[in-house]
Write a protein that holds these residues in place. Structure first.
Motif: not given
Length: 254
Positions: A11-31
């Motif tokens: 099943g899918a992770a809760p929406l806040p956890r999805q957003v936080l995980a995606q935010t962390a990954m995107e930030a690492r890629l940008m930096l």
């Protein structure tokens, strides 16, 4: 089932956890991306220093000290360069190389993807504001900051430009996105009232103030002068809502 037996719970992770995980990954890629950091930090600093020095010899048509007018504009430019140009180009090539296609197989909606990317942009913008603000202070900038106005301008400006950048990246080929994002960036930089106030554009001032660049620039200047530009913030909110709605309807994962 005996105690200790592995019991998978698909099943899918809760929406806040999805957003936080995606935010962390995107930030690492940008930096980690040197080209994006060039657009995000180096170009705004060059524009700031060059414009302040040029103002000593050229009349830019602004009232008050040039550094006090230009510094908030460059902060607005930093928001625009990161949340629109960098985001559109990076997302366009992620789409081309199949990264987004693979993300699309996960329980990640278009809205969650956009929220994660916006979150990463805000992380990068904190770094931008610290670096650019330090350079501006060294040049003699003396702001009277409205924290509320500054936060609202940054948040709504990021939302507006990020939604437009994702709209561009989700509907055009990567090469077309690259060309279009850079072209729009240069046009708004030159004539979008982002660095110079709308009043410096004469009769066009009332028109460019309705652009997201003009609204962001005016909101940032007012925030750094101690007031909240509610009208300009409302314009940014309108662009953010319209861009998000169009992106959610038209974004293609591949």
């Amino acid at each position: 089932m005996s105690t200790g037996t592995f019991a998978p719970a698909p099943g899918a992770a809760p929406l806040p956890r999805q957003v936080l995980a995606q935010t962390a990954m995107e930030a690492r890629l940008m930096l980690r991306n040197g080209e994006q950091l060039l657009i995000a930090v180096v170009i705004p600093i060059v524009v700031l220093v060059g414009a302040v020095r040029a103002a000593e010899h050229i009349d830019l048509g602004v009232s008050g000290r040039a550094v006090d007018v230009l510094s908030p504009g460059v902060l607005a430019l930093a928001v625009m360069s990161t949340s629109f140009t960098s985001l559109a180009i990076a997302t366009g090539f992620e789409r081309r190389y199949g990264v987004l296609k693979r993300l699309g197989t996960a329980p990640l909606s278009r809205s969650t993807l956009l929220a994660g990317k916006v979150g990463a942009l805000l992380v990068v913008e904190v770094i931008q504001f610290v670096v650019i603000g330090s350079v501006a202070l060294a040049l003699g900038w003396s702001p009277d900051v409205s924290v509320t106005g500054l936060l609202l301008a940054a948040l709504l400006g990021t939302g507006a430009f990020a939604s437009l950048g994702m709209l561009l990246a989700g509907s055009l080929r990567a090469e077309a996105t690259l060309a279009a994002a850079n072209l729009v960036y240069l046009l708004l930089l030159a004539g979008g009232a982002v660095i110079l106030p709308a009043s410096a554009y004469g009769g066009l001032g009332d028109l460019v103030a309705w652009l997201p660049s003009g609204a962001l620039g005016e909101a940032m200047r007012d925030a750094c002068a101690g007031t909240v530009a509610w009208r300009d913030l409302a314009v940014l909110l309108g662009w953010a809502l319209a861009g998000s709605a169009l992106t959610a309807r038209t974004f293609k994962w591949e």
